[in-house]
Motif scaffolding. Structure first.
Motif, PDB file in Angstrom:
ATOM      1  N   LYS A 229       0.818  -1.207   0.000  1.00  0.00           N
ATOM      2  CA  LYS A 229       0.000   0.000   0.000  1.00  0.00           C
ATOM      3  C   LYS A 229       0.854   1.260   0.000  1.00  0.00           C
ATOM      4  N   ALA A 230       0.335   2.298  -0.634  1.00  0.00           N
ATOM      5  CA  ALA A 230       1.003   3.593  -0.637  1.00  0.00           C
ATOM      6  C   ALA A 230       0.932   4.223   0.749  1.00  0.00           C
ATOM      7  N   GLN A 231       2.058   4.749   1.202  1.00  0.00           N
ATOM      8  CA  GLN A 231       2.109   5.480   2.459  1.00  0.00           C
ATOM      9  C   GLN A 231       2.274   6.962   2.135  1.00  0.00           C
ATOM     10  N   VAL A 232       1.405   7.793   2.652  1.00  0.00           N
ATOM     11  CA  VAL A 232       1.455   9.229   2.365  1.00  0.00           C
ATOM     12  C   VAL A 232       2.503   9.893   3.247  1.00  0.00           C
ATOM     13  N   ILE A 233       3.426  10.622   2.611  1.00  0.00           N
ATOM     14  CA  ILE A 233       4.461  11.369   3.321  1.00  0.00           C
ATOM     15  C   ILE A 233       4.096  12.845   3.400  1.00  0.00           C
ATOM     16  N   ASP A 234       3.560  13.369   2.316  1.00  0.00           N
ATOM     17  CA  ASP A 234       3.102  14.761   2.306  1.00  0.00           C
ATOM     18  C   ASP A 234       1.962  14.893   1.297  1.00  0.00           C
ATOM     19  N   ASP A 235       0.844  15.423   1.762  1.00  0.00           N
ATOM     20  CA  ASP A 235      -0.358  15.576   0.935  1.00  0.00           C
ATOM     21  C   ASP A 235      -0.856  17.013   1.078  1.00  0.00           C
ATOM     22  N   PRO A 236      -0.135  17.978   0.493  1.00  0.00           N
ATOM     23  CA  PRO A 236      -0.471  19.390   0.715  1.00  0.00           C
ATOM     24  C   PRO A 236      -1.861  19.778   0.238  1.00  0.00           C
ATOM     25  N   HIS A 237      -2.413  19.058  -0.744  1.00  0.00           N
ATOM     26  CA  HIS A 237      -3.743  19.383  -1.256  1.00  0.00           C
ATOM     27  C   HIS A 237      -4.848  18.576  -0.581  1.00  0.00           C
ATOM     28  N   ARG A 238      -4.469  17.782   0.411  1.00  0.00           N
ATOM     29  CA  ARG A 238      -5.428  17.007   1.200  1.00  0.00           C
ATOM     30  C   ARG A 238      -6.345  16.151   0.317  1.00  0.00           C
TER      31      ARG A 238
END
Length: 283
Positions: A229-238
């Motif tokens: 699974k993808a792990q989110v490190i930074d999601d500035p646009h939420r």
């Protein structure tokens, strides 16, 4: 105009640096009698230099040249490095053909999603074109690989972090910067894509996980697959990314992310890349 998805190669399509490039460099150094062996820690530094020939050329300090009895003439040195790089590329492509480098999670999946949706597909890389094509075919299959426009190697004078390869790619595929999503894995690649005005997703790789990805539209461990699974490190646009980054997520980023406009000029290529065989989503 259809949207476009542009991939870097090394570290994005497959974990090529640790399992392909590094051993191929060291095997080549041994073959030509060069007293150099790069460790993982060494290579983490050298990988920040864009281009394999450039990494090799950076070794040619006066001390090494003298110790190894290498030529001092710049023209002879350039020819020598070109020969080393040809040997290294042959070793690397053999490793790709042998299946030594697994595809990164989510690449084949999202390529199929994009092809089915009519997105233009391309690769923009500083690596040698034969090596890039070998990895591309390994990851997405020979038939799908023919649907990609490939821009690689010495087709531009200035390699990443300069934007030249992305500006050339935009012109080559006839795309507007506002319609393009790039997938990169390094800070240099991010800087190159952003300087070309492109929305950029970063999938961190072995040697880049600690780099600064300020300006990326999304930073994840990978694009994700059912078994990783993808792990989110930074999601500035939420975006609220799930276990897999989807084509719908990338399409949303085109509307949410607004990099600065690309410069109006295009670099002069030193070679003409091979266009895809037909319409980008033809099977």
């Amino acid at each position: 105009m259809s949207p476009a998805l542009i991939f870097d190669c090394d570290g994005v399509l497959a974990d090529t640096e640790r399992y392909g490039h590094l051993p191929a460099f060291n095997e080549t150094f041994a073959e030509v009698g060069l007293p150099v062996r790069w460790s993982d820690a060494d290579y983490a530094r050298y990988v920040q230099i864009g281009g394999g020939k450039e990494r090799m050329a950076s070794l040619l300090t006066p001390e090494l040249v003298a110790a190894a009895g290498l030529p001092t003439d710049p023209g002879e040195q350039a020819a020598m490095v070109a020969d080393w790089h040809r040997r290294k590329t042959a070793r690397y492509t053999a490793k790709v053909a042998a299946g030594a480098m697994p595809a990164r999670p989510g690449i084949a999946r999202i390529v199929e999603e994009a092809a089915d949706a009519g997105w233009t597909l391309a690769v923009a890389s500083t690596s040698a074109e034969p090596a890039v094509r070998a990895v591309l075919e390994h990851v997405v299959g020979a038939d799908r690989a023919r649907d990609f426009a490939v821009f690689a190697g010495d087709v531009v004078a200035h390699k990443k972090p300069a934007p030249d390869i992305y500006l050339l790619t935009l012109g080559g595929i006839g795309a507007r910067a506002a319609d393009v999503v790039v997938v990169e894995d390094s800070a240099n690649g991010l800087r190159a894509a952003r300087a070309a005005g492109l929305t950029t997703v970063v999938t961190v790789s072995t040697y880049t996980v600690a780099e600064d990805f300020t300006g990326a539209a999304l930073v994840v461990s990978s694009l994700g697959d059912p078994d990783e699974k993808a792990q989110v490190i930074d999601d500035p646009h939420r975006l609220g990314i799930g276990p897999e980054v989807t084509l719908a997520d990338l399409a949303r980023l085109l509307h949410l992310d607004r990099p600065r406009p690309a410069p109006p000029t295009r670099p002069t290529p030193s070679a003409v890349p091979t266009p895809p065989r037909s319409h980008p989503h033809a099977r």
